[in-house]
Scaffold this motif. Sequence first.
Motif, PDB file in Angstrom:
ATOM      1  N   LEU A 142       0.805  -1.210   0.000  1.00 17.16           N
ATOM      2  CA  LEU A 142       0.000   0.000   0.000  1.00 17.16           C
ATOM      3  C   LEU A 142       0.842   1.266   0.000  1.00 17.16           C
ATOM      4  O   LEU A 142       0.470   2.271  -0.599  1.00 17.16           O
ATOM      5  CB  LEU A 142      -0.953   0.005   1.202  1.00 17.16           C
ATOM      6  N   LYS A 143       1.998   1.219   0.659  1.00 18.74           N
ATOM      7  CA  LYS A 143       2.842   2.410   0.736  1.00 18.74           C
ATOM      8  C   LYS A 143       3.431   2.771  -0.624  1.00 18.74           C
ATOM      9  O   LYS A 143       3.543   3.946  -0.973  1.00 18.74           O
ATOM     10  CB  LYS A 143       3.967   2.185   1.751  1.00 18.74           C
ATOM     11  N   ASP A 144       3.804   1.762  -1.403  1.00 16.38           N
ATOM     12  CA  ASP A 144       4.440   1.994  -2.694  1.00 16.38           C
ATOM     13  C   ASP A 144       3.459   1.929  -3.862  1.00 16.38           C
ATOM     14  O   ASP A 144       3.863   2.102  -5.017  1.00 16.38           O
ATOM     15  CB  ASP A 144       5.550   0.962  -2.921  1.00 16.38           C
ATOM     16  N   ASN A 145       2.185   1.650  -3.573  1.00 21.83           N
ATOM     17  CA  ASN A 145       1.171   1.511  -4.634  1.00 21.83           C
ATOM     18  C   ASN A 145       1.593   0.464  -5.668  1.00 21.83           C
ATOM     19  O   ASN A 145       1.559   0.700  -6.872  1.00 21.83           O
ATOM     20  CB  ASN A 145       0.900   2.857  -5.322  1.00 21.83           C
ATOM     21  N   LYS A 146       2.006  -0.690  -5.161  1.00 19.66           N
ATOM     22  CA  LYS A 146       2.455  -1.776  -6.022  1.00 19.66           C
ATOM     23  C   LYS A 146       1.665  -3.047  -5.712  1.00 19.66           C
ATOM     24  O   LYS A 146       1.230  -3.271  -4.580  1.00 19.66           O
ATOM     25  CB  LYS A 146       3.945  -2.061  -5.810  1.00 19.66           C
ATOM     26  N   SER A 165       1.959  -1.500 -11.148  1.00 18.39           N
ATOM     27  CA  SER A 165       1.754  -0.236 -10.456  1.00 18.39           C
ATOM     28  C   SER A 165       0.253  -0.030 -10.320  1.00 18.39           C
ATOM     29  O   SER A 165      -0.501  -0.291 -11.264  1.00 18.39           O
ATOM     30  CB  SER A 165       2.363   0.925 -11.243  1.00 18.39           C
ATOM     31  N   ILE A 166      -0.174   0.414  -9.154  1.00 20.96           N
ATOM     32  CA  ILE A 166      -1.591   0.687  -8.925  1.00 20.96           C
ATOM     33  C   ILE A 166      -1.832   2.149  -9.270  1.00 20.96           C
ATOM     34  O   ILE A 166      -1.290   3.051  -8.635  1.00 20.96           O
ATOM     35  CB  ILE A 166      -1.980   0.388  -7.472  1.00 20.96           C
ATOM     36  N   VAL A 169      -4.109   6.405  -7.526  1.00 18.31           N
ATOM     37  CA  VAL A 169      -4.120   6.487  -6.069  1.00 18.31           C
ATOM     38  C   VAL A 169      -3.476   7.802  -5.638  1.00 18.31           C
ATOM     39  O   VAL A 169      -2.395   8.151  -6.085  1.00 18.31           O
ATOM     40  CB  VAL A 169      -3.347   5.308  -5.442  1.00 18.31           C
ATOM     41  N   ASP A 170      -4.163   8.548  -4.785  1.00 19.03           N
ATOM     42  CA  ASP A 170      -3.604   9.782  -4.238  1.00 19.03           C
ATOM     43  C   ASP A 170      -4.062   9.909  -2.792  1.00 19.03           C
ATOM     44  O   ASP A 170      -4.628   8.986  -2.219  1.00 19.03           O
ATOM     45  CB  ASP A 170      -4.018  11.007  -5.074  1.00 19.03           C
ATOM     46  N   LYS A 174      -7.444   6.463  -1.167  1.00 20.96           N
ATOM     47  CA  LYS A 174      -6.590   5.435  -0.596  1.00 20.96           C
ATOM     48  C   LYS A 174      -6.974   4.062  -1.162  1.00 20.96           C
ATOM     49  O   LYS A 174      -8.101   3.840  -1.583  1.00 20.96           O
ATOM     50  CB  LYS A 174      -6.721   5.414   0.928  1.00 20.96           C
ATOM     51  N   ILE A 175      -6.002   3.158  -1.146  1.00 18.91           N
ATOM     52  CA  ILE A 175      -6.275   1.801  -1.619  1.00 18.91           C
ATOM     53  C   ILE A 175      -7.152   1.090  -0.600  1.00 18.91           C
ATOM     54  O   ILE A 175      -6.851   1.044   0.586  1.00 18.91           O
ATOM     55  CB  ILE A 175      -4.968   1.009  -1.814  1.00 18.91           C
ATOM     56  N   PHE A 186      -8.845  -0.270  -8.530  1.00 12.19           N
ATOM     57  CA  PHE A 186      -8.036   0.688  -9.267  1.00 12.19           C
ATOM     58  C   PHE A 186      -7.466   0.010 -10.499  1.00 12.19           C
ATOM     59  O   PHE A 186      -7.418  -1.217 -10.584  1.00 12.19           O
ATOM     60  CB  PHE A 186      -6.883   1.226  -8.403  1.00 12.19           C
TER      61      PHE A 186
END
Length: 298
Positions: A142-146, A165-166, A169-170, A174-175, A186
């Motif tokens: 979740l931190k790296d959006n991966k 890559s997700i 997300v901003d 949030k994811i 997403f």
Amino acid sequence: MIFLCALDLYAQENIQTASSDGSPAEEKSETKKNIIPEYEHILDSSSRLHLFTYKDENLEHFAVHNSNKSSGRSLIQHTGRKTKRFFYDDQLKLFCVELWNIEKKVADSSLEKITYYFYTTDIAKTKYSKRDFSIEVKEIALKDNKLFQFFYDVSGLLIEKNEYSIMGVDEKHKIEVSDKYREIPFSLRREYSFFYKYDSAGQIVSEEEIHNEYRTESALRVNKTTTRKNIYEYLDSNCPPVTTFYENNILRMKTIYSSEKDYVQNIYFDSNNYVKVQFKDGRKISEVFYIDGKAYEQ
């Protein structure tokens, strides 16, 4: 529970080792004493393990509960600021692991990574039924959006890995992960794919990397694809395998071993031009260039 039992056996083993020569344990050196782990456990009203505390170099806590995600059980492991929650179904198959970063304030704590496990016996009628795999693992950072996706065969060997890559997300979006479908709402952009093949002995015979490049950080359409592939041939059990490397399906390098440190390496510029480098005891002893079939020694 196998892991907990293993810790218990490890503790007993160390205690026995401390006095294996017949001398009292207290006569051992401080160094020997310090490696003996300390542990304690608490059973619930049904005599089932509820809490397990293990202290060696670090203090670890394990707690077992009824799972709030299924009719199975959950195991919580806490060390320092990191907490892992393992969720099992009613047949004690692992299907979810959460990694949390715990701060002093609950509001500052956060879920860093969540991993889902899918088994072919559970998803045989889905779109994945044509894949020759036994377990699929989805790891969401979740931190790296991966998102990392892994496929394993019936022997537990990794046969495919994908990195996404997700997108979209901003701070405002949030994811969020659906427990029912274990999917994320997403768009996913595939960055890398890796494929692995093995022989009957479980030795890897080929590994391929596919890298997708995009024009911009937000683009979803692939602009360029690069492939890299290694082929391994096991001709002598006393030597590393003959390794052939391809880039975009073009032969680039071939390494042939006669022993662990003796080998010949051919580096190809194209089909007619290459350099042949010979190594002895790991050191280069000769280098010959071949241009249009003619040899030119360096």
